[in-house]
Motif scaffolding. Structure first.
Motif, short mmCIF file in Angstrom:
data_model
loop_
_atom_site.label_atom_id
_atom_site.label_comp_id
_atom_site.label_asym_id
_atom_site.label_seq_id
_atom_site.Cartn_x
_atom_site.Cartn_y
_atom_site.Cartn_z
N PRO A 48 0.85 -1.20 0.00
CA PRO A 48 0.00 0.00 0.00
C PRO A 48 0.88 1.25 0.00
CG PRO A 48 -0.77 -1.59 1.62
CD PRO A 48 0.56 -2.08 1.14
N ARG A 49 0.56 2.21 -0.86
CA ARG A 49 1.46 3.33 -1.10
C ARG A 49 0.81 4.66 -0.73
NH1 ARG A 49 5.46 1.06 -4.27
NH2 ARG A 49 4.89 -0.94 -5.20
N GLY A 50 1.64 5.54 -0.17
CA GLY A 50 1.16 6.88 0.11
C GLY A 50 1.10 7.73 -1.13
N SER A 51 1.85 7.33 -2.16
CA SER A 51 1.79 8.01 -3.45
C SER A 51 1.78 6.97 -4.55
CB SER A 51 2.99 8.95 -3.62
OG SER A 51 4.20 8.23 -3.63
N LEU A 52 1.16 7.30 -5.65
CA LEU A 52 1.02 6.36 -6.76
C LEU A 52 1.28 7.11 -8.06
CD1 LEU A 52 0.27 3.38 -7.29
CD2 LEU A 52 -2.08 4.12 -7.63
N ALA A 53 2.32 6.70 -8.79
CA ALA A 53 2.67 7.32 -10.06
C ALA A 53 2.23 6.41 -11.20
CB ALA A 53 4.17 7.59 -10.14
N ILE A 54 1.37 6.92 -12.06
CA ILE A 54 0.78 6.15 -13.16
C ILE A 54 1.15 6.82 -14.48
CG2 ILE A 54 -1.39 5.35 -14.18
CD1 ILE A 54 -2.63 5.75 -11.34
N TYR A 90 -1.91 10.98 -6.13
CA TYR A 90 -1.77 10.47 -7.49
C TYR A 90 -0.93 11.43 -8.34
CZ TYR A 90 -5.79 7.51 -6.25
OH TYR A 90 -6.62 6.62 -5.64
N THR A 91 0.00 10.87 -9.06
CA THR A 91 0.72 11.62 -10.09
C THR A 91 0.50 10.89 -11.41
OG1 THR A 91 2.41 12.28 -8.50
CG2 THR A 91 2.92 12.58 -10.82
N ILE A 92 -0.15 11.58 -12.34
CA ILE A 92 -0.53 10.96 -13.61
C ILE A 92 0.31 11.56 -14.73
CG2 ILE A 92 -2.44 10.43 -15.15
CD1 ILE A 92 -2.84 9.42 -12.27
N PHE A 93 0.93 10.69 -15.52
CA PHE A 93 1.71 11.12 -16.67
C PHE A 93 1.02 10.66 -17.96
CE2 PHE A 93 4.77 10.49 -13.19
CZ PHE A 93 5.38 11.74 -13.17
N LEU A 94 0.67 11.59 -18.81
CA LEU A 94 0.02 11.29 -20.09
C LEU A 94 1.03 11.54 -21.20
CD1 LEU A 94 -3.43 12.99 -19.42
CD2 LEU A 94 -2.86 10.56 -19.21
N ASN A 95 1.44 10.46 -21.86
CA ASN A 95 2.50 10.54 -22.86
C ASN A 95 2.00 10.25 -24.26
OD1 ASN A 95 4.23 8.09 -24.32
ND2 ASN A 95 5.34 10.02 -24.17
N ASP A 96 2.52 11.00 -25.22
CA ASP A 96 2.35 10.68 -26.64
C ASP A 96 3.41 11.47 -27.41
OD1 ASP A 96 1.26 9.77 -29.14
OD2 ASP A 96 -0.65 9.53 -28.10
N LEU A 97 3.46 11.25 -28.72
CA LEU A 97 4.42 11.97 -29.55
C LEU A 97 4.06 13.46 -29.60
CD1 LEU A 97 4.81 9.36 -32.43
CD2 LEU A 97 6.52 9.98 -30.72
N PRO A 98 5.02 14.32 -29.93
CA PRO A 98 4.78 15.77 -29.88
C PRO A 98 3.62 16.26 -30.72
CG PRO A 98 7.14 15.33 -30.03
CD PRO A 98 6.44 14.00 -30.21
N PRO A 143 14.67 7.61 -13.02
CA PRO A 143 14.80 6.20 -12.58
C PRO A 143 13.87 5.88 -11.42
CG PRO A 143 16.97 7.20 -12.87
CD PRO A 143 15.96 8.31 -12.98
N LYS A 144 13.28 4.69 -11.50
CA LYS A 144 12.44 4.16 -10.42
C LYS A 144 11.40 5.17 -9.92
CE LYS A 144 15.84 0.79 -8.80
NZ LYS A 144 16.67 0.87 -10.02
N SER A 145 10.67 5.73 -10.86
CA SER A 145 9.69 6.77 -10.50
C SER A 145 8.25 6.35 -10.76
CB SER A 145 9.99 8.06 -11.28
OG SER A 145 9.92 7.82 -12.69
N LEU A 146 8.01 5.20 -11.42
CA LEU A 146 6.66 4.80 -11.81
C LEU A 146 6.24 3.52 -11.09
CD1 LEU A 146 6.95 5.29 -15.69
CD2 LEU A 146 6.07 6.92 -14.01
N HIS A 147 4.97 3.49 -10.69
CA HIS A 147 4.42 2.29 -10.05
C HIS A 147 3.58 1.46 -11.02
CE1 HIS A 147 4.82 5.25 -6.63
NE2 HIS A 147 5.58 4.25 -6.24
N PHE A 148 2.90 2.14 -11.92
CA PHE A 148 2.02 1.42 -12.86
C PHE A 148 2.11 2.08 -14.22
CE2 PHE A 148 -2.17 0.70 -14.89
CZ PHE A 148 -2.16 -0.69 -14.91
N VAL A 149 2.44 1.27 -15.23
CA VAL A 149 2.55 1.75 -16.61
C VAL A 149 1.51 1.05 -17.46
CG1 VAL A 149 4.02 1.85 -18.67
CG2 VAL A 149 5.00 2.28 -16.41
N HIS A 150 0.81 1.83 -18.25
CA HIS A 150 -0.21 1.28 -19.14
C HIS A 150 -0.01 1.81 -20.56
CE1 HIS A 150 -4.16 1.50 -21.24
NE2 HIS A 150 -4.25 0.28 -20.79
#
Length: 369
Positions: A48-54, A90-98, A143-150
C-alpha cells in the motif's frame, strides 16, 4: 518519413478526428479492464502506497484518454476502503508523440477531475497531471519513478519504417505478395523497438511495479495472413486504383510503407523474456470486429462516440483517424478524400461478401523484477 514528427491520431473534435472515431479502441479498453484491475490489486495489496505514479503511454486525445486513468483511480479508492487506509497522492503522466493534440487534453482536464470527484464518495486524494511529449522508444521518466505503466493500441506503431523494404512494391504493409526480406525487416524492427521500450521502462518502473500493455496483433505465427494485415491490404488496393487512373504516381505508392507491426503472442513473449527485467503474469488474446459497434452498446461506456450504420463507412473513418497524418505527409492533401471514399467502397464490398473480419488484441501483464 520522420515517424516521430508525423505519427499522431487526428486531433480536435471534427468528423475525422480520433476523438469521434475511436470506438474500437474504447471497446478493447473495456474488454481488458479486468487485466488492469488484477494488476492494480496485486500492486496495491502487496505494498500500500502513500503516493502512486501512473503513466499512460500513447494516450492520444479524446474520450479514451482519461478512460484508464479514471478506472485505475476508482479501483485504488475501492481498495483503500477495503484496506481502511488513506487515499494516495496520485501523479498521472500522459505521454504521446509531440504531434498529439495535448491542448484538447488540457482543456478537458478540469471537467474530468470534477466528474471524478463527484463519482467517488468523499472525493479523491491529491491528483497531479503531467503531459509528457516524446517517444516511448526512449527514456521519458526519472529512474524508479513509476508504479504502474499502461499502454493500449500504441506499441504496434514502430519507431520508423523498416530499412530495406524498397522492393515491397504495390504494398503499403506486409501482404501475401511481399518478398521474404520485407517480412524479416518488419520483424527485426519490432524486435529492436520493443526491446528498447522494455529497457527504458525497466529503468523507470520501481521494483514490484506493474506494466499492462495491449497491442493490435495476430493469433497465428504467419504474418502474411489476413489475421494481421488484411485491413492495410485493402487500403493499398484503394491507392493502386488511383495509380491505374493516374491520379497518383506508382512510385509514390511503392515508396510508402506503414510503420506498424502486428506481433504474435509468442513474439511478444520472446522479447520480454530476452530483455529479462520483467516477469510475465499473463498474456491474453481477445478479438474485436472491424466494425466495433456491431453487437455492442456504446452507452455502456463512459463517453460518447459517433457511430455510423454503414459498416464500411465506420471502418474507413476508424482507419482515417489513425492513418491520415501519415498519408498526408507522403501524398499531400489533395488525394485524401478520394482515397478514403474508395477505401470505404472496398470495405463495404468485402465485408458484405466475406465473414466479418476481426482484429486480434494481445494484452500482457508483467511485474518489474
Amino acid at each position: 518519413m520522420e515517424v516521430a514528427q508525423v505519427l499522431h491520431m487526428n486531433g480536435g473534435m471534427g468528423e475525422s478526428s480520433y476523438a469521434n472515431n475511436s470506438l474500437l479502441q474504447q471497446k478493447v479498453l473495456c474488454m481488458t479492464k479486468w487485466v488492469r484491475e488484477e494488476a492494480v490489486s496485486n500492486l496495491y495489496r502487496d505494498v500500500p502506497r502513500g503516493s502512486l505514479a501512473i503513466a499512460d503511454l500513447g494516450c492520444s486525445s479524446g474520450p479514451n484518454t482519461f478512460f484508464v486513468v479514471s478506472e485505475v483511480i476508482k479501483h485504488v479508492e475501492r481498495l483503500c476502503l477495503v484496506l481502511k487506509i488513506e487515499s494516495p497522492q496520485y501523479t498521472i503522466f500522459l505521454n504521446d508523440l509531440p504531434g498529439n493534440d495535448f491542448n484538447n487534453i488540457f482543456k478537458s482536464l478540469g471537467s474530468f477531475k470534477n466528474k471524478l470527484n463527484t463519482e467517488i464518495v468523499g472525493g479523491i486524494g491529491p491528483c497531479f497531471f503531467n503531459g509528457v511529449p516524446g517517444s516511448f522508444y526512449g527514456r521519458l521518466f526519472p529512474p524508479k519513478s513509476l508504479h504502474f505503466v499502461h499502454s493500449s493500441y500504441s506499441l504496434h506503431w514502430l519507431s520508423q519504417v523498416p530499412e530495406g523494404v524498397e522492393n515491397n512494391k504495390g504494398n503499403i504493409y506486409l501482404s501475401t505478395r511481399s518478398p521474404p526480406n520485407v517480412f524479416k525487416a518488419y520483424y527485426h524492427q519490432f524486435q529492436r523497438d520493443f526491446s528498447m521500450f522494455l529497457k527504458c521502462r525497466a529503468e523507470e518502473v520501481v521494483e514490484g511495479g506493474y506494466m499492462v500493455l495491449t497491442f493490435s496483433g495476430r493469433k497465428v505465427e504467419d504474418p502474411s495472413t489476413k489475421d494481421g494485415c488484411y485491413i492495410w491490404e485493402l487500403l493499398a488496393i484503394a491507392l493502386n486504383h488511383m495509380v491505374s487512373e493516374r491520379i497518383i504516381k506508382e512510385e509514390e505508392v511503392d515508396s510508402f510503407n506503414i510503420p506498424y507491426y502486428s506481433a504474435s503472442p509468442s513474439e511478444v513473449e520472446r522479447e520480454i523474456v530476452k530483455e529479462g527485467s520483467f516477469n510475465i503474469n499473463r498474456i491474453n488474446v481477445c478479438e474485436v470486429n472491424w466494425d466495433a459497434s456491431g453487437g455492442w452498446d456504446p452507452m455502456e461506456s463512459e463517453s460518447e462516440v459517433l457511430v455510423s450504420g454503414d459498416r464500411g463507412y465506420s471502418v474507413a473513418k476508424f482507419i482515417r483517424a489513425v492513418a491520415e497524418p501519415l498519408l498526408l505527409s507522403h501524398f499531400g492533401e489533395d488525394i485524401i478524400e478520394q482515397v478514403f471514399k474508395r477505401y470505404q467502397q472496398i470495405l463495404t464490398d468485402r465485408m458484405s461478401k466475406e465473414k466479418t473480419q476481426v482484429i486480434n488484441n494481445i494484452t500482457v501483464s508483467m511485474t518489474r523484477k
